[in-house]
Design an enzyme around this catalytic site. Structure first.
Site, PDB file in Angstrom:
ATOM      1  N   PRO A 201       7.516  42.503  28.681  1.00 33.02           N
ATOM      2  CG  PRO A 201       7.856  40.926  27.001  1.00 33.02           C
ATOM      3  CD  PRO A 201       8.332  42.242  27.494  1.00 33.02           C
ATOM      4  CD  GLU A 422      34.969  35.601  32.111  1.00 30.42           C
ATOM      5  OE1 GLU A 422      34.657  36.581  32.817  1.00 30.42           O
ATOM      6  OE2 GLU A 422      34.639  35.507  30.917  1.00 30.42           O
ATOM      7  CG  HIS A 425      36.849  40.684  32.367  1.00 29.81           C
ATOM      8  ND1 HIS A 425      37.014  41.830  31.630  1.00 29.81           N
ATOM      9  CD2 HIS A 425      36.404  39.738  31.496  1.00 29.81           C
ATOM     10  CE1 HIS A 425      36.684  41.588  30.368  1.00 29.81           C
ATOM     11  NE2 HIS A 425      36.321  40.315  30.261  1.00 29.81           N
TER      12      HIS A 425
HETATM   13  P1  ADP Z   1       2.735  41.028  31.906  1.00 32.89           P
HETATM   14  O1  ADP Z   1       1.266  41.020  31.827  1.00 32.89           O
HETATM   15  O2  ADP Z   1       3.307  42.403  32.093  1.00 32.89           O
HETATM   16  O3  ADP Z   1       3.447  40.293  30.825  1.00 32.89           O
HETATM   17  P2  ADP Z   1       2.253  39.415  34.208  1.00 32.89           P
HETATM   18  O4  ADP Z   1       1.366  40.283  34.986  1.00 32.89           O
HETATM   19  O5  ADP Z   1       1.608  38.330  33.424  1.00 32.89           O
HETATM   20  O6  ADP Z   1       3.163  40.270  33.242  1.00 32.89           O
HETATM   21  O7  ADP Z   1       3.360  38.809  35.164  1.00 32.89           O
HETATM   22  C1  ADP Z   1       3.600  37.435  35.277  1.00 32.89           C
HETATM   23  C2  ADP Z   1       3.803  37.057  36.717  1.00 32.89           C
HETATM   24  O8  ADP Z   1       5.003  37.622  37.226  1.00 32.89           O
HETATM   25  C3  ADP Z   1       2.702  37.564  37.615  1.00 32.89           C
HETATM   26  O9  ADP Z   1       1.664  36.672  37.696  1.00 32.89           O
HETATM   27  C4  ADP Z   1       3.409  37.729  38.947  1.00 32.89           C
HETATM   28  O10 ADP Z   1       3.414  36.527  39.653  1.00 32.89           O
HETATM   29  C5  ADP Z   1       4.821  38.061  38.553  1.00 32.89           C
HETATM   30  N1  ADP Z   1       5.015  39.515  38.621  1.00 32.89           N
HETATM   31  C6  ADP Z   1       5.235  40.350  37.584  1.00 32.89           C
HETATM   32  N2  ADP Z   1       5.370  41.619  37.997  1.00 32.89           N
HETATM   33  C7  ADP Z   1       5.216  41.608  39.330  1.00 32.89           C
HETATM   34  C8  ADP Z   1       5.220  42.628  40.333  1.00 32.89           C
HETATM   35  N3  ADP Z   1       5.440  43.901  40.040  1.00 32.89           N
HETATM   36  N4  ADP Z   1       5.006  42.252  41.625  1.00 32.89           N
HETATM   37  C9  ADP Z   1       4.797  40.955  41.936  1.00 32.89           C
HETATM   38  N5  ADP Z   1       4.772  39.961  41.037  1.00 32.89           N
HETATM   39  C10 ADP Z   1       4.978  40.260  39.741  1.00 32.89           C
HETATM   40 ZN    ZN Z   2      35.456  39.359  28.616  1.00 31.68          ZN
END
Ligand code: ADP
Ligand code: ZN
Length: 610
Positions: A201, A422, A425
């Site tokens: 996503p 922390e 680490h």
């Molecule tokens: P998906 O459909 O894969 O879930 P979206 O296209 O809805 O993702 O992405 C949500 C928003 O995140 C987009 O409207 C854009 O603003 C930003 N975004 C996501 N991927 C990119 C990318 N590769 N380059 C620029 N903006 C991006």
């Molecule tokens: Zn730890």
């Protein structure tokens, strides 16, 4: 007044009307007075005994009148008994004749059709309720409700999409086709009509589909798979049909179906005998996909983050036979995406987005957009007019770990524990030459983590060498080691570290052939077995004896790294205390500060690869 209210009122009026009629039936003709209904033979008896005063014949079969006692009566005459008039005459009862009173036309329509109108009205109201607001009610339930964007509204182009160059390159041809399908046809080129974009996503699948439409200047129809699945069987299928119809009328165009897994999940895999509605919808989709030859200039793009659950029928040739995988952006891609979105905010000169990009492995495009947005919101809260690097770093941490929970009360002891953990680490990491530079150490609780040490990988490593991996194990043990040295006890906060260390060791022995005693052998195949969705382990293809040896080696290795971490910390115990002092005061410190304390001039985070 809203149409819905009119319908409700109309229904109520009708209902009242019928209720009144039901209780008052037969009394329409004698006015408001209630009359007593007599059995015909009783009536005749009353006539004979002189009880009846008068008789009024209404139409063919009804007689009304009064008795001596002044009671209104009525009786029904059996089918055309003409003798009744002679009979009444015989007893000298005054007879009056009136034709049957017919109802006004609108009332008879109401009576005849009322019940249907009533049911229809109620049904309409219910349908509207179920559909929520808007919509054309009953008549549009089978419409696709696809969102249409005209080329004039489409402002997205390939320039707005960054970090997925390969996918973009592949799609140039598609754009050329949409721009002029006729030319393509003449040349005999073949364009896949269905394209499946898969990826996590927020990786930009929708954005890319829009960009194709934007580049080609064609309309863009979008709908989500879940919109097709309604509670009524057949609705989804009719929406699919309608959507393709719209597409045909607007060709060349793009039809985008988001979350296609909502309709396109494997058939028959559902519990409880499957889902008719979804299956019908999927079948309709398959029929529509087969129904056009792709030369009309319609390209159907479907998106999913679960390509593995799709019904194989969808992926057959002539349907969604072209798959485009949209990966999470790498460090370079992240930098470009950040730059695209940062254009929309005011910031000081020379903010180096590569630093933010390096600190955001695993972020999707949408996460990065969110990061910029959070930075702007945070800046606005602090009345800033320009954002600087620190604002973006703050936003990064916020997006990464969820909202800061400064208010969460941590006891002084817990805080000290976390600080040593922390710091352990971080110090081990700073002492080991071949490891990711430390970005920040914090004991501010975020999300579920009490504290954290963030590293700045110089690049997204996909292959590591033995020394790097060994160091990673030592660093993982460092948190626990520090707690052990100082308090002689460990907290549960270390369990995650041990898990990580064990996983790395097991992989080094069993998969990567990186262990001296075992050599370059792979133990066990990668076929993990799942029972009820739970991983019950790999197929073991090695003997019990080997298994025992692997266990022994793992324990030995853990012990070795644990001791190594402890030794490193003990040798630098004054630095450890100093880091913790600062952490207790300021809660967050920069990686560079630790290097300063160690007297190392050269910052490990300076130039990439330098
Ligand atoms: P998906 O459909 O894969 O879930 P979206 O296209 O809805 O993702 O992405 C949500 C928003 O995140 C987009 O409207 C854009 O603003 C930003 N975004 C996501 N991927 C990119 C990318 N590769 N380059 C620029 N903006 C991006
Ligand atoms: Zn730890």
């Amino acid at each position: 007044m809203k149409r819905e209210n009119i319908l409700i009122i109309l229904s109520l009026v009708l209902l009242a009307f019928f209720l009144v009629r039901m209780f008052d039936s037969g009394n329409m003709t004698t006015g408001s007075q209630r009359s007593q209904e007599l059995i015909y033979s009783d009536f005749k008896g009353l006539v004979a005994s002189g009880e009846v005063v008068n008789a009024q014949l209404v139409g063919d079969s009804l007689i009304e009148g009064f008795t001596q006692d002044g009671i209104a009566y009525r009786t029904y005459v059996p089918a055309e008994d003409p003798s009744v008039i002679d009979y009444l005459r015989l007893y000298q009862i005054p007879i009056n004749y009136v034709p049957e009173k017919s109802l006004p036309w609108y009332l008879s329509i109401l009576i005849n059709w009322g019940p249907f109108i009533l049911i229809f009205g109620i049904w309409m109201v219910l349908m509207r309720r179920m559909q929520g607001t808007g919509g054309g009610g009953l008549f549009s339930i089978g419409r696709s409700r696809a969102k249409k964007m005209e080329p004039s509204e489409m402002k997205v182009t390939f320039a707005d999409v960054a970090g997925i160059e390969e996918a973009k390159d592949d799609l140039g041809e598609t754009v050329a086709f949409l721009k002029d399908p006729a030319k393509f046809r003449k040349l005999g080129g073949r364009i896949p009509k269905g394209m499946l974009m898969s990826g996590s996503p927020g990786t930009g699948k929708t954005l890319l589909a829009k960009a194709i439409a934007g580049e080609a200047e064609v309309p863009f129809f979008s709908m989500s798979g879940s919109d097709f699945v309604e509670m009524f069987v057949g609705v989804g299928a009719s929406r699919v049909r309608d959507m393709f119809e719209q597409g045909r009328q607007n060709a060349p165009c793009i039809i985008f179906i988001d979350e296609i897994d909502a309709v396109g999940g494997s058939r028959g895999s559902g519990m409880g005998g499957g889902n008719d509605e979804r299956e019908q919808t999927l079948n309709q989709l398959l029929v529509e996909m087969d129904g056009f030859d792709g030369m009309e200039g319609i390209i159907v793009i479907a998106a999913t983050n679960r390509p593995d659950v799709l019904d194989p029928a969808l992926l057959r040739p002539g349907r969604f036979d072209r798959q485009v995988n949209i990966p999470l952006p790498d460090v370079k891609g992240r930098e470009e995406i950040l730059k695209i979105h940062a254009k929309k905010v005011q910031m000081v000169e020379g903010v180096d987005m590569s630093i933010i990009a390096r600190g955001t492995p695993g972020f999707s495009g949408a996460d990065l957009k969110n990061l910029i947005n959070e930075a702007a919101l945070g800046g606005a809260r602090n009345n800033k007019t320009e954002l600087n690097l620190a604002d973006f770093e703050w936003a990064r941490d916020k997006v990464l770990m969820g909202t800061e929970r400064r208010s969460m009360v941590m006891s002084e002891k817990e805080k000290r524990n976390t600080a040593y953990h922390e710091a352990g680490h971080a110090l081990v990491s700073a002492l080991l030459p071949k490891s990711d530079p430390i970005h920040k150490v914090t004991i501010v609780p975020r999300g579920r983590a009490l504290g954290s040490t963030a590293y700045l990988p110089e690049k997204d490593n996909h292959s590591y060498d033995i020394e790097f991996l060994n160091n990673r194990i030592t660093i993982a043990m460092g948190g626990r080691a520090a707690e052990k040295i100082i308090f002689d006890e460990v907290t549960t906060g270390a369990s995650n570290d041990i898990q990580q260390a064990t996983d790395t060791i097991r992989n080094m022995i069993c998969r990567w052939g990186m262990n001296k005693s075992f050599g370059p052998v792979v133990f066990g195949s990668d076929n993990r077995q799942f029972v009820l969705g739970r991983d019950i382990g790999k197929d073991r293809e090695y003997s019990e004896k080997t298994a025992t040896e692997i266990d022994k080696e793992m324990r030995k290795t853990i012990k070795f790294h644990d001791n190594k971490a402890k030794k490193l910390l003990k040798d630098n115990i004054d630095v450890l205390h100093k880091i913790v002092d600062v952490l207790m005061k300021e809660e967050t410190i920069e990686g560079t500060y630790i290097l300063e304390l160690l007297g190392q001039k050269k910052s490990k985070i300076e130039p990439v690869g330098g």
